[in-house]
Design an enzyme around this catalytic site. Structure first.
Site: not given
Lengths: 251, 310
Positions: B71, B126, B129, B191, B216, B264-265
């Site tokens: 969030g 961004n 989202c 994203n 992922g 990222g992940t």
């Protein structure tokens, strides 16, 4: 399981945890947070229950294998400030895990201080689990002179009920002054512990568990609601996993 | 071997960056790795005012994936500049600040404020989202609003501007074109994908908000395809992101057309990964007889799928 890891053991404090890659590869994808059950000079011990994919994978590791660990992580249990009174440990199920490390640390510190002060500080463990078979490490606690009271969901050990029933009873009977309490177990148990001790002036420390991705405080995935005004959430991995009951809101 | 790479006007010492949201503001990971050795770090998304983020649970694990519904929790631009940026500067990291707003006015103000600050190498905008209230952050699902947001940011800053695109659209090339028309230096693709997981014991969604963003290895083919299409059809500079958890995965993105990649992940799971990939990348380029990253980007000898010889 015991893991030989001098670098982590050297820095590890009771209350902290490690993030373990339970199996190589992508299944499961994420590391799992597991609290330190015991800390020695070159190794750490973990105690876990096989519940999901991660713990299932962990249970398939064989002696001699290497594990990928990230740790030690999180804020440790603050040690009791006073050297007299009662230290209360409240454990629900696998929540017993970090409390052994804590008990051993407190005991060790008392030994260092000398026998006299040991007589002034008494540790009580209130331990609830599903069945008698789920109650573990009792003798390890008793060996340290800790008074252990147990209770099970099915009454197989004698008393029937929850660890919080033992706590309720303990709080109303005259045992002496409680100088600190430490609790670890399922969320509903921790919520009850917080409620029961709400009006006490003693520090009540709760060790929380939450789904984690990074375990390092970066991804903000493991939030818990904070009570302080101006702060909505705290991170279980970095601001915890040990929190003062009064600092958080448990749903 | 020089791993220098350029994304529009953004010059990076190497093509391996850490993705927004997987790194915080650097403090947590600095003890683990030398941030100055990364190609760049992208900060957690910053908004004008601080945001508390969503109710927990914010995470769910899925097959080879991670669903998140953080969030956009962040400290807000003022605290970022005062408290977080100085630390990153001291670490000599190449800092890309990820920004988002709920209105064009907010994007404008953020760009204006950050344009004036030392130590920022670029902005990553961004524009979509999946984890905030509707009406908040869905600029990136339409070309028109995409272009407007990038134009707005571009108008207030001379810093390199990257547009981070959402894959939750019908035509990624259209959105990418709009972002480049708006004045972006390059694009971050992609994203997270909108996703959901349900706990069959409680019969409840695993995330408190139900729907979250999937990241992922599971999303890698989606990301690779979008990098490929956009870089081919638009010849736009692209930074690839989506499920990179190995050198091989990173290579897929370079070959597909990305000049750099974000982890990222994969970084959450293995913080050593970026610094492991860099030497392996050098090894690969050496083996292939390639002089640098630029000669690998989009380098598909013939655009026909070759059958692997048994």
């Amino acid at each position: 399981m015991e893991i030989e890891t001098p670098e982590i053991a050297a820095e590890a404090q009771p209350g902290q945890f490690v993030m373990i890659k339970t199996r190589e590869g992508r299944e499961p994808l994420l590391r799992r947070p597991l609290s330190l059950h015991r800390v020695s000079s070159t190794s750490i011990e973990l105690l876990y229950q096989v519940i999901g994919k991660g713990t299932q994978a962990l249970s398939q590791t064989r002696p001699g294998e290497f594990l990928d660990l990230l740790g030690p992580l999180g804020k440790p249990f603050p040690l009791p400030a006073s050297s007299s009174g009662i230290i209360l440990l409240v454990a629900g199920g696998i929540g017993i895990a970090p409390l052994l490390a804590l008990a051993e640390q407190i005991s060790e510190r008392l030994k260092v201080k000398g026998q006299r002060s040991k007589a002034n500080l008494k540790i009580h463990l209130l331990y609830g689990a599903k069945t008698k078979a789920h109650l573990v490490r009792i003798s390890d606690f008793q060996k340290m002179g800790i008074e252990v009271s147990t209770i099970t969901d099915d009454g197989s050990g004698g008393r029937k009920g929850l660890a919080t029933d033992l706590l309720r009873k303990f709080l109303v009977s005259p045992h002496g002054n409680i100088s600190a309490a430490y609790a670890c177990g399922p969320r509903p148990m921790l919520k009850t512990v917080a409620q029961l001790t709400r009006n006490k002036t003693v520090p009540v420390y709760l060790s929380l568990e939450e789904m984690m991705a990074c375990g390092m405080g970066a991804c903000l995935g493991c939030s818990v609601r904070a009570r302080a005004s101006g702060i909505k959430y705290l991170r279980v991995c970095q601001d915890g996993p040990v929190f003062l009951a009064e600092d958080i809101i448990l749903d | 071997m020089n791993l220098k790479t350029k994304i529009g006007r953004l010059v990076l010492q190497n093509p391996i960056l850490v993705a927004s949201g997987c790194f915080g503001y650097g403090e947590e990971y600095a003890p683990l790795l030398d941030l100055s050795r990364l190609g760049g770090v992208v900060t957690k998304g910053i908004s004008l005012k601080p945001r508390p983020g969503n109710s927990p649970p914010r995470l769910a694990e899925t097959p080879a994936g991670l669903l998140n519904s953080i969030g956009l929790e962040n400290v807000g631009v003022d605290r970022f500049i005062e408290e977080k940026l100085p630390f990153l500067r001291k670490q000599k990291a190449c800092v890309l600040v990820n920004i988002f707003g709920e209105s064009l006015g907010e994007y404008r103000k953020l760009a204006e404020i950050l344009d004036d600050i030392d130590g920022i190498a670029g902005l990553e905008v961004n524009i979509s989202c999946p984890n905030v209230e509707k009406g908040g952050l869905e600029f990136g699902v339409k070309p028109d609003s995409t272009r407007k947001v990038i134009e707005t940011v571009r108008g207030k800053t001379s810093l390199p501007v990257l547009a981070k695109l959402s894959p939750n659209v019908t035509d990624i090339v259209e959105i990418a074109r709009a972002a480049m028309q708006g004045g972006a230096d390059g694009l971050t693709l992609i994203n997270t994908l909108k996703g959901m997981a349900i706990d069959v014991k409680t019969r409840c969604p695993k995330l408190a908000r139900g729907i979250g963003g999937l990241s992922g290895p599971a999303i890698r083919p989606v990301a690779v395809r979008m990098v490929y299409e956009v870089s081919r059809k638009l010849a736009a500079p692209v930074i690839g992101a989506g499920g990179i958890d190995s050198t091989e995965a990173a290579l897929e993105f370079f070959i597909a057309g990305a000049g750099a990649v974000q982890i990222g992940t994969g970084f959450l799971i293995n913080p050593r990964l970026p610094l492991t990939i860099i030497p392996e990348l050098v090894g690969y380029l050496d083996n292939q007889g390639l002089k640098g990253i630029e000669s690998l980007v989009g380098n598909i000898p013939a655009d026909k799928p070759k059958r692997r010889k048994k």
